[in-house]
Scaffold this active site. Structure first.
Site, PDB file in Angstrom:
ATOM      1  N   CYS A   1      23.561   0.603  21.053  1.00 50.99           N
ATOM      2  CA  CYS A   1      23.871   0.061  22.385  1.00 50.99           C
ATOM      3  C   CYS A   1      23.870  -1.466  22.347  1.00 50.99           C
ATOM      4  CB  CYS A   1      22.870   0.564  23.417  1.00 50.99           C
ATOM      5  SG  CYS A   1      22.878   2.362  23.632  1.00 50.99           S
TER       6      CYS A   1
ATOM      7  N   CYS B   1      18.107   1.456  22.322  1.00 51.32           N
ATOM      8  CA  CYS B   1      19.140   2.003  21.443  1.00 51.32           C
ATOM      9  C   CYS B   1      19.803   0.884  20.637  1.00 51.32           C
ATOM     10  CB  CYS B   1      20.161   2.737  22.318  1.00 51.32           C
ATOM     11  SG  CYS B   1      21.740   3.097  21.564  1.00 51.32           S
TER      12      CYS B   1
END
Length: 112
Positions: free
Chosen positions: A33, A30
């Site tokens: 993230c 991600c």
């Protein structure tokens, strides 16, 4: 210090402890993230009375924890106090630091 949670039992055990716990539900794939990780690390260093954790939602055990916490988006930050959820926010895509700033403000106001 940030601790990785590797099982549902570990998740439940950590949440049963007194005080505040912050969980970052993430995926290693991600982009947002990765963008927020340094900010999350800094908050964890600054907050000495709060426990910080990460949960990898792509890991089999992490997926179970994520399901138990009703998390459907990466990254999602959740604050628990004595095992009860008291705050939650999702980092948008494209990522913004607003949820992390909100977390910092929230933690500064909550009695740990």
């Amino acid at each position: 210090m940030i601790t990785e949670i590797y099982s549902l039992a570990e998740y439940e055990s950590e949440l049963a402890k007194p005080g505040l716990a912050v969980l970052d539900f993430y995926s290693p794939n991600c982009g947002p993230c990765h963008m927020i990780a340094p900010l999350y690390n800094q908050i964890a260093q600054d907050q000495t009375t709060v426990r910080f954790y990460k949960v990898n939602g792509l890991d089999d055990a992490g997926c179970l924890v994520q399901r138990k916490a009703a998390v459907t988006w990466w990254p999602t930050l959740v604050v628990y106090k004595e095992g009860k959820e008291i705050w939650r926010d999702r980092v948008p895509n494209p990522p913004s630091g607003d949820p992390l700033r909100s977390l910092e403000v929230y933690l500064s106001r909550v009695d740990g």
